[in-house]
Design an enzyme around this catalytic site. Sequence first.
Site, PDB file in Angstrom:
ATOM      1  N   TYR A  93      -1.379 -17.111  -0.088  1.00 56.81           N
ATOM      2  CA  TYR A  93      -1.704 -18.328   0.662  1.00 56.81           C
ATOM      3  C   TYR A  93      -3.030 -18.953   0.231  1.00 56.81           C
ATOM      4  CZ  TYR A  93       2.274 -18.389   3.751  1.00 56.81           C
ATOM      5  OH  TYR A  93       3.531 -18.498   4.241  1.00 56.81           O
TER       6      TYR A  93
ATOM      7  N   GLU B  98       8.872  10.420   6.928  1.00 56.16           N
ATOM      8  CA  GLU B  98       9.313   9.073   6.566  1.00 56.16           C
ATOM      9  C   GLU B  98       9.389   8.144   7.780  1.00 56.16           C
ATOM     10  OE1 GLU B  98      13.308   9.155   5.042  1.00 56.16           O
ATOM     11  OE2 GLU B  98      13.548   6.998   5.263  1.00 56.16           O
TER      12      GLU B  98
END
Lengths: 490, 362
Positions: B105, B199
Site C-alpha cells: 500500500y 499446527e
Amino acid sequence: MIENSLDACEAQKVPPNIYLRLSEVEPSEEGSSIYAMRVEDNGTGLPSEHIPPSFGQVFYGSKYTLKQARGTFGLGGTITILYGQITTHQPVRIASSTGGDIHEYEMMIDIANNRPLILKHTVLKNDKSWRGTAVELQLEGDYSRIKRRLLDYLKQTAMVNPYADITFVDPSGRLYRYERGTEKMPPLPQAVKPHPHGIDVENFRRLVAVTKSRNMKEFMIEHFQGIGQKTAQRFLKAAEMNSKVKPKTLMPQDIVKLVRTAKDYTDFKRPDPSCLSPIGEDLLETGIRKELGLTKDDFLKVVTRKPSTYLGYPFIVEVAVATGKSISKQFKGGITIIRFANRIPLLFDESSGVIWKVINRAINWTTYKVFSDTPVVVAVHVCSTKIPYKTVGKEYMADQPEVEREIANAIRSAARSLRVYISRNIRVAREKRRLDIFEKFLPKIAEFSTKLSEQEITPDITPLLKVVSASMPEVEKKIKEVPQIAENDA
Amino acid sequence: MQKTTRREAEKKREDTETSLKQLGNLIYEQIQNHEFPWVMMQSRSTDNIIYDPELGQYILGSRTIRRHSRNIRHIRPFTQLIWTAWFAKELVNMRKTSTLREVYYSARGQRDIEFTGQQESDNIITDLEVALNKPRENFGIFPEERSAIFGDLTIEYTVPGYEGRRMNLTDHPDGVMIGPALTSSEFVETSADKVIVIEKGAMFTRLVEEKAHEKFNSILVHTAGQSPRSTRSIIRRLNQDHGLPVYIFTDGDPWGIHIAMVIISGSANAAHLRGLATPEAKWIGVWGTDILDYKLPTENLTEKDLKRLNELKTDPRYKGEIWQREIDVFLKIERKAELEAFSRYGLTYIVDEYLPAKLEAL
C-alpha cells in the site's frame, strides 16, 4: 441536376461554379415542408429552343455514340421537376444563356403526353454576359431528414470534382462551401461508336431507325467501333445474315438474333477506352485531400487502373485509400467506404453492392496491418460507358467478375503502400513507448538511489536518455508526429 | 543460557542499514559514470533452486542474473527494487516495522512504481533479500502475524520504548503473538528442555489448558498452518542457540506433513535464506501408523490429497526412512486424521496418553 450542371461545365471546359439553395416556402413544425430549390451553374447554357424539351420531356436527347457521362438518358433533371410538380403543383422556372440573350421559361410538364407545357417565355438582355443555366422549382420534402445525406452527397461530389466550386445555402440560411482545389480539369472523354458486345436490342433498334446505310455490311462498319470490311463480313456470316440486306427491312427477331450473335462473337477488337474519363490520380488526390482535410502526415494513396472491359463495355477503376489522425478524427475505427460511379456518389444500399463485397469479403485486411479498429477510408470510383447498376435507382453496382477483380486489384495495390505506412507508424510508436519507459523510470532510480545513498545531488540521467534515443534514430525525427492510428497497437 | 546482548541487536540493525546504503551508493555511482545501473543477484528460477542434503534445506545454485535498467523489461522491477530498498531503509532508520501488505500500500500513490498486486510487491521484497542476502525481517518487514508461543521463556525486548523490558511467556494464558517485537527480542532464560510445535490453535489451547508445558517441561509454539518465517526462525533459535529439541505435531495428512517439513528443511521460496530451517526437529505425528495403532476416526483422502502425497514421495526432502514409510501407509490406507481425532477418547487423552507415549518412543 447538379450532375447535369457538372456535365455542362465540363463540356465547355470551364471549371464549374455550382450554386444550390434550399429555402422553406411553407414552414411546418415537423415532417415535410414545401421548399424552393435553386440550382445555378456557369456551364454551356442551352439554346432557347432546347430548354423546354430538355427539362420537360423524359428521355429527351438521343445519343447514338457513346461516351462516359454522369446521366445517361437526361432523366435526372426532368424527374426532379416532375417530382416537384407532383408534390406542389407549381411550375418550374428555367433561365439559360449560351452567351447571348437570357431566355427564361416558366413551364410545367404535360405528364400524359410527355411534353413541356410552356406557361411563359421571356427574353432578357444579358448585360453582364452571363453564361449558364439556373433552375428554380418547388418540392416537398423533409430537409432535417435528408440533411446528412445531402451534405455527404455534396462533399463526395466535391471529392471527385476537385475543380468544381460548390456553394450550398440550406433552409436555415447556413452556407456550405466546397471550394475548388485546382483549376485543372480531366481531359474530356471522346465520343465513340458502341462496341458490338455492348449493344442491346433497344439501342440497335434506334440505330436502325436513324441509319443512312444501305446495307448491313455498311451499317455494321458505320455504327460500331473497331469493325472493318472483313470483320463485318465474317460477323454477318456468323449471324446468318446476308450482308446486302437493307437495315430498314430488319424484323424485330432479326435484331434480337444479331444482338445475341454479337454478344457471343469473340473476334471483335477490344472496346476502345478513349470514351472514358477517369478522374486521374492527381485530381482524385487533390479532391480527397481537400474534402477529408488530410495533412502531410496522413496517408493517402490513389491508384488509377488501366482500362479493362466487361461484356463489351470499357471501364476503369480508381481507388483512394486514406488513414491517419485526420481520418480517426472524422470516422470511427474500421473501414469507411465511399463509392462513386462515373463521378456520382453512391449513397444508398452500400452493403448490397460489389464494392462492399470486395472490401469485406475479398480483401484480407490484416495482411495490410489494418485491424477492426484501424480507421481507414477507401474510396472507389468506377467509370464506364455503362455502369453495371443492379437496380434502376442506380444505387449500387452488381458484381460483374471483371469489375470485381479490377476493384480488388486496385485496392490491393493501394493497400500495399498502406501497409508500409502503418508498419512504420507501429514501429515509431513502439520505439516511442520504449523511450517513454526510460524517461519515466530513470528519474525515479536516480531519485531513490540518491536518497538511499544519502547523497545531496541527484545524478544527471540525460546522458543515459541520450543513449536510449540514439539507438532509436527514427524516433528522434518522428517523436512529435506519431499518428493516432498506431497508438491502438498494443 | 547464553544471552544475546542489546549491542548485538543494534549491530544487526546497523549492518542492514549499511548494506542498504551500499546498494544506493552502487547505483548512484553507476549513474554518475553514465552507466545504466544494474545489480547482480542469484537467480531464483526453479532450475536454480537446489536441495543441499548437507544443510538439509533448499539453496540457490550458482547461477546469477543481472537486473539491468537498460533492459526494457527489467527497468520497472529495478525501479521498484530501489524504491523498496529506500522504504526499508526508512523503516530501519526510524526503528519501525511494517507488513508485506503495508509495503504494497505504501507504493500506491508512488506514480509509476505502484505494484499491480501484493504478489508483485512480495516478489520485489524477496529480490531485495536475495540482492542483499538478508531476510526481510532485518528490514523491518514482517508478514501478518498469526502464530503464538507459550511456556517458561523469559525474553527482553529491543524495540523502541520497550528496550530492556522483560516478560515471561507464561504470563498470558492465550500465548504471546509472534510479532516483530518478539522476533527481535532476546531470549534471557528458560527452564524448558524441549519445544512442542502444534499446527492448530484449538490443540495449542488444549495443551495450555492441560498444562502440557509443565507436564512435558516444554515451550509450546502454535504455527497456525504453514509457519511464518519469524516463527521458523524462533524455533531454530530455540533449537540451535539454546539446545532445545523440537517436536512437531500436525494433522495426519499430506498438508500436515509438509508443515512439519518446512520447519525442518525450509521452503523452496526461501532457498536464498539461511537460519530458518531446524534440521534436527522431529515430526512426531499424526502418523499414518498412528491412525492404525490408535484406531483414530478418519476421513477419506481426496484426489488432491493423493496427488500431493505422490509429489511428496519424490521430493528430495522426503528421502528419509520415516517419511517414506509414513507416506506409503497413507497411500495404502487412503485415510487421514486430524489432531482433534483424539477427542474420541476424551479431551485429555492426547496429553495423558498419546504425547507421553510418542515422546517416550523417541
